[in-house]
Design a protein around this motif. Structure first.
Motif, PDB file in Angstrom:
ATOM      1  N   LYS A   1      31.068  58.604  67.853  1.00  0.00           N
ATOM      2  CA  LYS A   1      31.650  57.728  68.890  1.00  0.00           C
ATOM      3  C   LYS A   1      32.037  58.533  70.126  1.00  0.00           C
ATOM      4  O   LYS A   1      31.809  58.097  71.245  1.00  0.00           O
ATOM      5  CB  LYS A   1      32.893  57.012  68.354  1.00  0.00           C
TER       6      LYS A   1
ATOM      7  N   THR B   1      38.237  52.023  56.376  1.00  0.00           N
ATOM      8  CA  THR B   1      37.713  52.601  55.150  1.00  0.00           C
ATOM      9  C   THR B   1      38.791  52.513  54.087  1.00  0.00           C
ATOM     10  O   THR B   1      39.970  52.773  54.379  1.00  0.00           O
ATOM     11  CB  THR B   1      37.319  54.079  55.376  1.00  0.00           C
TER      12      THR B   1
ATOM     13  N   GLN C   1      36.102  47.746  59.779  1.00  0.00           N
ATOM     14  CA  GLN C   1      36.304  49.038  60.446  1.00  0.00           C
ATOM     15  C   GLN C   1      37.229  49.964  59.656  1.00  0.00           C
ATOM     16  O   GLN C   1      37.339  51.138  59.958  1.00  0.00           O
ATOM     17  CB  GLN C   1      36.910  48.842  61.842  1.00  0.00           C
TER      18      GLN C   1
ATOM     19  N   SER D   1      32.768  62.094  60.798  1.00  0.00           N
ATOM     20  CA  SER D   1      31.409  62.022  61.322  1.00  0.00           C
ATOM     21  C   SER D   1      31.244  60.834  62.272  1.00  0.00           C
ATOM     22  O   SER D   1      30.675  60.970  63.355  1.00  0.00           O
ATOM     23  CB  SER D   1      30.429  61.911  60.154  1.00  0.00           C
ATOM     24  N   ARG D   2      31.751  59.666  61.889  1.00  0.00           N
ATOM     25  CA  ARG D   2      31.687  58.481  62.761  1.00  0.00           C
ATOM     26  C   ARG D   2      32.477  58.714  64.042  1.00  0.00           C
ATOM     27  O   ARG D   2      32.054  58.338  65.127  1.00  0.00           O
ATOM     28  CB  ARG D   2      32.241  57.246  62.043  1.00  0.00           C
ATOM     29  N   TYR D   3      33.622  59.343  63.904  1.00  0.00           N
ATOM     30  CA  TYR D   3      34.484  59.640  65.055  1.00  0.00           C
ATOM     31  C   TYR D   3      33.752  60.543  66.047  1.00  0.00           C
ATOM     32  O   TYR D   3      33.754  60.301  67.246  1.00  0.00           O
ATOM     33  CB  TYR D   3      35.770  60.295  64.551  1.00  0.00           C
TER      34      TYR D   3
ATOM     35  N   GLU E   1      40.793  55.674  63.788  1.00  0.00           N
ATOM     36  CA  GLU E   1      40.112  55.205  62.581  1.00  0.00           C
ATOM     37  C   GLU E   1      41.175  55.153  61.488  1.00  0.00           C
ATOM     38  O   GLU E   1      42.123  55.942  61.510  1.00  0.00           O
ATOM     39  CB  GLU E   1      39.016  56.190  62.170  1.00  0.00           C
TER      40      GLU E   1
END
Length: 184
Positions: A116, A91, A89, A111-113, A72
């Motif tokens: 996933k 930030t 994708q 959190s997204r990581y 990310e």
């Protein structure tokens, strides 16, 4: 989550690292060039890159292309620079950097990581053709020698796999090896 910070000026990178460490994050590498970041990323599995728009040897898009989808990206730059970033994708944060904004962005990416990773774990792992052949052969051998039905042979492989902490393919290869060596 692995974190790599890449800023042309090492003092800036160390400042961001200090903020993150004080907030409980672990920083794996602090770099001044894209090449250094790529080397650090290759030593790690996946994670987050925090960088500026322009590095001495490349721009953020090149770094992102080399590392996506394993990493990310949090891009930090002036308002004009981050407006040019069209990739959804990535930030972005505008300078001057506010500590709470940095920490919120890092927490959001983390959190997204995590989501996933959880999703990837849920997906069944695909087996190679070789593993499928080994499983089929092991089941056939078990069916012939132990007079089991196909479902029973499969359950037997699953049980041994779980007991040994190995994958089904590896367990099938071990059983094949044992049964074939026993023949000799």
């Amino acid at each position: 989550m692995n974190i790599i910070i890449v800023f042309p000026k090492i003092e800036q990178a160390k400042s961001v690292r200090s903020i993150l460490i004080k907030s409980g994050y672990s920083v794996d590498a602090v770099c001044c060039t894209g090449a250094q970041a790529l080397r650090a990323a290759n030593d790690l599995d996946s994670g987050m890159i925090i960088c500026t728009c322009r590095l001495p040897d490349m721009v953020y898009q090149e770094l992102y292309e080399y590392l996506a989808p394993r990493y990310e990206m949090l891009l930090i730059g002036s308002g004009n620079q981050v407006e040019e970033c069209t990739q959804a994708q990535i930030t972005t944060l505008c300078t001057p950097l506010k500590v709470h904004e940095l920490l919120e962005a890092v927490a959001g990416i983390a959190s997204r990581y995590a989501a996933k990773r959880k999703q990837r774990r849920k997906q069944p792992k695909s087996r190679s053709a070789e593993e499928n052949r080994a499983i089929a052969q092991a089941k056939l051998l078990l069916m012939e020698r132990e007079h089991l039905e196909e479902a029973q042979a499969h359950r037997y492989l699953q049980k041994r796999s779980m007991e040994n902490g190995t994958g089904l393919g590896e367990t099938a290869r071990m059983i094949l090896s044992l049964l074939q060596n026993h023949e000799k």
